[in-house]
Structure formats: structure tokens, C-alpha cells
Write a protein that holds these residues in place. Structure first.
Motif: not given
Length: 283
Positions: A142-147, A149-154, A157-164
Motif C-alpha cells: 500500500i501507499e498512504v500518508a507518504g509511506v 510498503g507491505t502491511v505487516e500487522r493491523i 490503534f495503528q498499522s505496521v508497514i514494512n517499507s521496501f
């Protein structure tokens, strides 16, 4: 001592004349409190059973609609907690407790906590909506809020994204919900958009033929939808071609890079020149 039945009910203990009046009153009060306690326990037992039953029923209904165990379990817990509070207040009412003041205190406490945790509650509400709406799931790019990467966890309160480039980024759910979200994995296929500007004297037909051959030889490029090749524009620098092949979403980055390299190598080998910018032109 003689106790008579009147209408199938025992006479009040206060009618037993040999007991002192204060003792009879105490026994009557204890008898009344026993009834209130029994009613409160009955409300608790029935209320807890109903809360669990309604929670499970809601979870099963949501599982059938969304097939998401995480959302179902969260909704079940939320409904149970809300119903437990209602049951406890009802049981206290059976005991004679003034629940009006208690509800006012709970409302004031909830308002104070809500004001203190306004940002966290916004993230929590956004997390609930994300779990229900499911615009992305674990493993999506996904691409969102200037970030990106690949979604790791949801989380709630927050989502964890692993950048490329292998960085772990924690993005508040309210930021995700309030920004434009691009999910590049959900549809399974992506189109590569390339623009190639040829020199004015370059062999246009041969260039188009080479592009078609490169698409045919690369197994990652899909035959359906077929790659689109054509003239985008005629500019002062030369002829601008477009190349739009389709690939699987997971092959997008590597295929685009390899395709650009192959175009450069094969065009140079065929003597097809790219457009040259003027020495004093824009960079």
C-alpha cells in the motif's frame, strides 16, 4: 407456638406475639433484603447469559459477512462489555442503589477520559472502521500518508508497514483513514506505463517491433490484457512512444526495471537513437 396459613402464604413473623417487636422488624427487613438479593442475582445470571449469547450471535453473523475472525472476536468482546455494564447497573437497581447518580458519574468519567484520550480514541475508531471495511489486509502493498510498503500487522490503534527498504513503520490508523490510500495488491495485476522518446530520424516501425518482441520474450508480462504500444505525442525532441504491458502485482518492480534495461540494450544494438535534449534546455 402456632403458625397458621392464610391464602397459602406464611404469616409475617411479626404476628408471632411472643417475639419482641424489634426482632420481628429485623426479621421482616432481612426477609425483604433476601428478596432483593435474589432478584439481583437473577438479573446478573440471566443478563450475563444473554450478553454472551448476543455477543456470540453477532460474531457469527459478522463472520458470515466478512469471513474475518479478528473483527468478529473484537465485536463480540465489545458487545459483551457494553452489556455487562448494563446488567451490573440493573442488578444494583434491584438492590435499591440509586443508579441515576451512578450513571451520571459514569457519563462524566467517560467524558473526561474521552477528552484526555481524544487522539487515541480517534485512532481506535479508525482501527475499528479499517477492520470492518478492510481496504487492505496483511501482506498487501500500500501507499498512504507518504509511506509505502507491505502491511505487516493491523492493530486497533495503528498499522505496521514494512517499507521496501526494510524499515518497520508504525502509522496511526486515523492517518490512514483520513488520507488517500493506494492498494497495489488487491486487484492482483498492475500496468507498467513507460514513455520512450525517439530521435526524429529514428526508425519508428522497427522501434515498435522491438518493443513488441521484448514483451513476448518476457514470461512475466501477461498476454491478456495485451501490451499496448503506440505513439503518444510528436514533440520538438522527437517521437514519443508509449509501452503499457500488464504484469502480476508482485512482479511490477523487477519487470519494469528489467524492461527498461532491455529497451536500452536492444535499441543501442539496432542503432535506434533516443531523443537528445538541447545543451541549454531544461534539466
Amino acid at each position: 407456638l402456632r403458625i397458621e396459613f392464610r391464602g397459602g402464604i406464611f404469616m409475617s413473623i411479626s404476628q408471632i406475639t411472643w417475639l419482641p417487636s424489634w426482632s420481628a422488624a429485623l426479621h421482616d427487613r432481612l426477609w425483604a433484603w433476601t428478596g432483593h438479593i435474589a432478584a439481583a442475582l437473577l438479573v446478573l445470571l440471566v443478563g450475563v447469559w444473554l450478553a454472551r449469547w448476543i455477543g456470540r450471535l453477532s460474531a457469527r453473523a459478522l463472520e458470515r459477512v466478512h469471513h474475518d475472525l479478528t473483527v468478529a472476536r473484537f465485536l463480540e468482546s465489545l458487545i459483551k462489555i457494553a452489556l455487562y455494564i448494563v446488567v451490573v447497573v440493573a442488578a444494583l437497581g434491584q438492590l435499591g442503589v440509586q443508579t441515576t447518580s451512578l450513571l451520571a458519574m459514569l457519563g462524566a468519567a467517560g467524558l473526561a477520559i474521552g477528552l484526555a484520550l481524544q487522539k487515541s480514541l480517534a485512532d481506535f475508531a479508525a482501527g475499528v472502521l479499517l477492520l470492518i471495511l478492510r481496504p487492505y489486509q496483511v501482506g498487501d502493498s500500500i501507499e498512504v500518508a507518504g509511506v509505502s510498503g507491505t502491511v505487516e500487522r493491523i492493530h486497533l490503534f495503528q498499522s505496521v508497514i514494512n517499507s521496501f527498504d526494510n524499515r518497520q513503520i508504525f502509522v496511526p490508523n486515523s492517518k490512514i483513514l483520513s488520507n488517500v490510500l493506494i492498494n497495489t495488491s488487491v486487484l492482483g495485476q498492475r500496468r507498467i506505463d513507460l514513455l520512450i522518446t525517439l530521435a526524429p530520424h529514428a526508425d519508428l516501425l522497427r522501434a515498435k517491433q522491438l518493443l513488441a518482441e521484448l514483451c513476448e520474450t518476457d514470461e512475466r508480462i501477461l498476454s491478456e490484457p495485451a501490451p499496448a504500444i503506440g505513439v503518444q505525442d510528436l514533440t520538438d525532441l522527437g517521437v514519443q512512444l508509449y509501452l503499457r504491458p500488464w504484469v502480476r502485482a508482485t512482479d511490477y518492480g523487477a519487470t519494469r526495471s528489467d524492461l527498461l534495461e532491455a529497451i536500452k540494450v536492444h535499441f543501442d544494438a539496432e542503432g535506434i537513437e533516443f531523443a537528445q535534449r538541447l545543451a541549454f534546455g531544461a534539466a
